[in-house]
Scaffold this active site. Structure first.
Site, PDB file in Angstrom:
ATOM      1  N   ASN A 188       0.815  -1.261   0.030  1.00 61.56           N
ATOM      2  CA  ASN A 188       0.212   0.038   0.234  1.00 61.56           C
ATOM      3  C   ASN A 188       0.867   1.139   0.140  1.00 61.56           C
ATOM      4  OD1 ASN A 188      -2.539   1.601   0.303  1.00 61.56           O
ATOM      5  ND2 ASN A 188      -1.587   2.258   2.306  1.00 61.56           N
ATOM      6  N   ASP A 254       1.192   6.486   0.221  1.00 58.59           N
ATOM      7  CA  ASP A 254       0.884   5.157  -0.700  1.00 58.59           C
ATOM      8  C   ASP A 254       1.201   5.333  -2.012  1.00 58.59           C
ATOM      9  OD1 ASP A 254      -1.084   5.724   1.909  1.00 58.59           O
ATOM     10  OD2 ASP A 254      -2.537   4.721   0.765  1.00 58.59           O
ATOM     11  N   ASP A 284      -0.171  -6.393   3.718  1.00 58.56           N
ATOM     12  CA  ASP A 284      -0.566  -5.456   4.624  1.00 58.56           C
ATOM     13  C   ASP A 284      -1.570  -4.782   4.105  1.00 58.56           C
ATOM     14  OD1 ASP A 284      -0.029  -4.142   7.138  1.00 58.56           O
ATOM     15  OD2 ASP A 284       0.719  -2.438   5.765  1.00 58.56           O
ATOM     16  N   GLU A 320      -4.683  -8.819   4.643  1.00 62.38           N
ATOM     17  CA  GLU A 320      -5.324  -8.174   5.840  1.00 62.38           C
ATOM     18  C   GLU A 320      -6.386  -6.997   5.098  1.00 62.38           C
ATOM     19  OE1 GLU A 320      -4.107  -4.816   9.122  1.00 62.38           O
ATOM     20  OE2 GLU A 320      -3.114  -4.902   7.467  1.00 62.38           O
TER      21      GLU A 320
HETATM   22 CA   LIG Z   1      -3.624   3.201  -0.745  1.00 66.66          CA
END
Ligand SMILES: [Ca+2]
Ligand SMILES: [Ca+2]
Ligand SMILES: [Ca+2]
Length: 587
Positions: A188, A254, A284, A320
């Protein structure tokens, strides 16, 4: 019957003697092992001799000598039947706090390798190990923080943890023992100190007034989500009038997972780690790939799944997706093996709620609902039940009062007996404590009550002093009534009966009630009954109308027991009498 009592008394004396010696892990481990009917004459003699030296020995052998462990060991005698697939029992390791091999107070890869005997010694004949056959390594890549979820280089090992050679050695030793290893992969976001972000930021800082960024000049501007507008979850890029998306923290920008260039990078990163022998990935924060868009996140996971499985068909992927069950169920459409089963976990999840104020029947119903829910989206889903993880308060703190230790134990059974790939967070098998800030949930593995002992870690710098409720491993392994011994017996049963991890669940509602939950697990041609007493008092369960495979009524047998006290469970003519907070496997 007399023989069983003698065996139990002997087992108790061996445990007492190991406790009296005080010479640590190896001897007490052997003593427990010997109690399994394997004691040699000389060790039995030694046990008796040392028991006599102990003034309390008489009392212990008459009453206290029988422990939950000695009673469980009489029944749980089957061999393990390990199947080499992705239905495993995973142990989540935070390397930083696990075991320190070089004395700097920070856990490291060599420390974990040194302690593998604790997780799985690779020898099916011993039960001195936990019996987990998978390890999830929280991030091991170079990073600026203790938790290492902000990665600065996806193809290396953080020097605090050791070297790439240490990692290769860890993988090799794990594989020798049948332990698969998955690594945390943080897609991410990166660290703000990652070269990709630093290069993009420098480019934007030097961009002439009014000019638009051009990915042909600096490809990294497309790796992140830069914007001239401030939006929710964005941070200001210092020295510019640009903002960038950083959902968790300004220092974790991000990534733009819609960028082909970013996907190509992760394709290479996956090659790198698969070549090193890792068996899969824990993904994650998959819910934040595109915050707020399930469809786009499923698309990212579909790409990742196809990309990985093309390289390694049996790689295991678990994501997750920290949200409600109806939502994470949809993520199975991507084809990935697993999503963590958040609905059963934590201080407010199904397991804790059932134990605190729910009815045992609601646990059985929840298991079937879960199965119906997940199977809508994938034929090959593997549920990933867990009870706690590094982001949650530890389980021992969920309960108070006289029954709290029994509830802490039985909660572990309710998690580890679930179908799928079950996860156990390090230290939960000891009932470690830790709540509040994240650092407290990642405290040093409680090997010893002496924090100066060899290998003990110092823990995260900002961690509060944590007062443990239960003893350290060195104490619990000598105590037949400890949480540790209970959890080990639970995993032993999971390893003995492939039906437990792989079975389809049927809820036997007619014989279940507020206290008792009876489920059946069906796997290939085999059926098992799991009977849970989730109440403090003993109960009688009439199983005469229930079948397990071809068997029913007085043909039913006990296949395993999990006891939180020193009362036995008895099955006679189809009627099962079981003590409070216990589980009986009937076959
Ligand atoms: Ca993102
Ligand atoms: Ca170290
Ligand atoms: Ca073993």
């Amino acid at each position: 019957m007399k023989k069983r009592i003698i065996a139990a008394v002997l087992a108790g004396m061996l445990i007492v003697s190991a406790g009296g010696c005080g010479n640590g892990t190896a001897s007490s481990g052997n003593a427990v092992d010997n109690s399994n009917g394997m004691a040699t004459e000389s060790s039995a003699d030694q046990a008796i001799a040392s028991a006599r030296q102990d003034e309390n020995a008489d009392a212990d052998t008459k009453e206290g000598g029988v422990t939950a462990l000695s009673l469980m060991q009489e029944v749980n005698t089957g061999d393990e039947q390990i199947i080499d697939d992705n239905y495993r029992t995973w142990y989540e390791v935070f390397v930083y706090s696990f075991f320190d091999s070089d004395g700097d107070g920070i856990g490291d890869l060599n420390g974990l390798t040194e302690k593998l005997d604790y997780i799985n010694d690779g020898d099916p004949a011993t039960d001195t190990d936990l019996g987990c056959n998978g390890i999830w390594l929280m991030p091991v890549m170079p990073s600026t923080t203790y938790h290492k979820y902000d990665v600065t280089d996806y193809c290396d090992i953080d020097p605090e943890y050791g070297t790439m050679d240490d990692f290769k050695n860890l993988i090799a030793v794990c594989h020798e023992r049948g332990i698969n290893v998955i690594i945390d992969l943080v897609m991410n976001h990166t660290s703000s100190q990652h070269e990709w972000f630093k290069t993009a930021a420098d480019y934007l800082k030097n961009l002439p007034e009014g000019a638009e960024p051009d990915a042909s000049e600096c490809p990294y501007v497309d790796y992140y989500n830069f914007s001239k507008e401030m939006q929710g979850g964005y941070s200001k890029l210092d020295g510019t009038d640009w903002y960038y998306e950083a959902q968790f923290w300004s220092e974790m920008p991000d990534l733009n997972l819609g960028s082909q260039a970013v996907r190509d990078e992760f394709d290479k990163i996956v090659d790198f780690w698969l070549d090193l022998g890792v068996d899969g990935f824990r993904l994650d924060a998959a819910k934040e790939y595109y915050s707020g868009s399930v469809d786009k996140n499923v698309e990212v996971l579909s790409w990742f799944h196809s990309m990985v499985k093309e390289k390694k068909e049996d790689a295991y992927i678990v994501a997750e997706v920290w949200t409600d069950q109806n939502t994470y169920a949809k993520y199975y459409e991507s084809g990935i093996d697993s999503c963590f089963d958040f609905s059963f976990a934590d201080s407010t999840g199904t397991i804790t709620s059932v134990l605190k104020n729910g009815s045992a029947s609601s646990y059985g119903k929840a298991l079937v609902n879960l199965q119906d829910n997940l199977s809508q989206y994938s034929d090959s889903y593997i549920d990933a039940p867990f009870y706690t993880n590094h982001d949650m308060a530890r389980g021992a703190g969920y309960y108070s009062g006289d029954d709290s230790e029994k509830q802490t134990k039985i909660a572990q059974a309710m998690n580890l007996l679930m179908s799928g790939s079950a996860f156990l967070y390090y230290g939960e098998e000891l009932g470690m404590k830790g709540s509040g800030k994240d650092e407290n949930k990642r405290a040093p593995m409680y090997w010893s009550e002496d924090s100066a002992d060899d290998g003990m870690c110092k823990g995260p710098a900002d961690m509060d002093a944590i007062k443990m409720k239960y003893g350290a491993l060195e104490t619990q392994e000598k105590d037949g009534n400890s949480i540790y011994q209970f959890v080990k017996q639970t995993i032993k049963l999971r390893n003995e009966y492939p039906e437990i991890a792989r079975g389809t669940v049927t809820f036997e509602e007619s014989v279940s009630d507020d206290k008792v939950c009876v489920i059946k697990k069906t796997y290939s041609d085999s059926e098992l009954l799991l009977v849970y007493n989730l109440a403090p008092e003993s109960v009688e369960v009439d199983l005469s109308g229930v079948t397990a495979g071809e068997k029913s009524g007085s043909d039913l047998e006990v296949g395993g027991v999990l006891l939180t006290g020193t009362e036995e469970a008895v099955l006679q003519d189809g009627t099962l009498t079981m003590p409070g907070y216990s589980v009986v496997i009937v076959k």
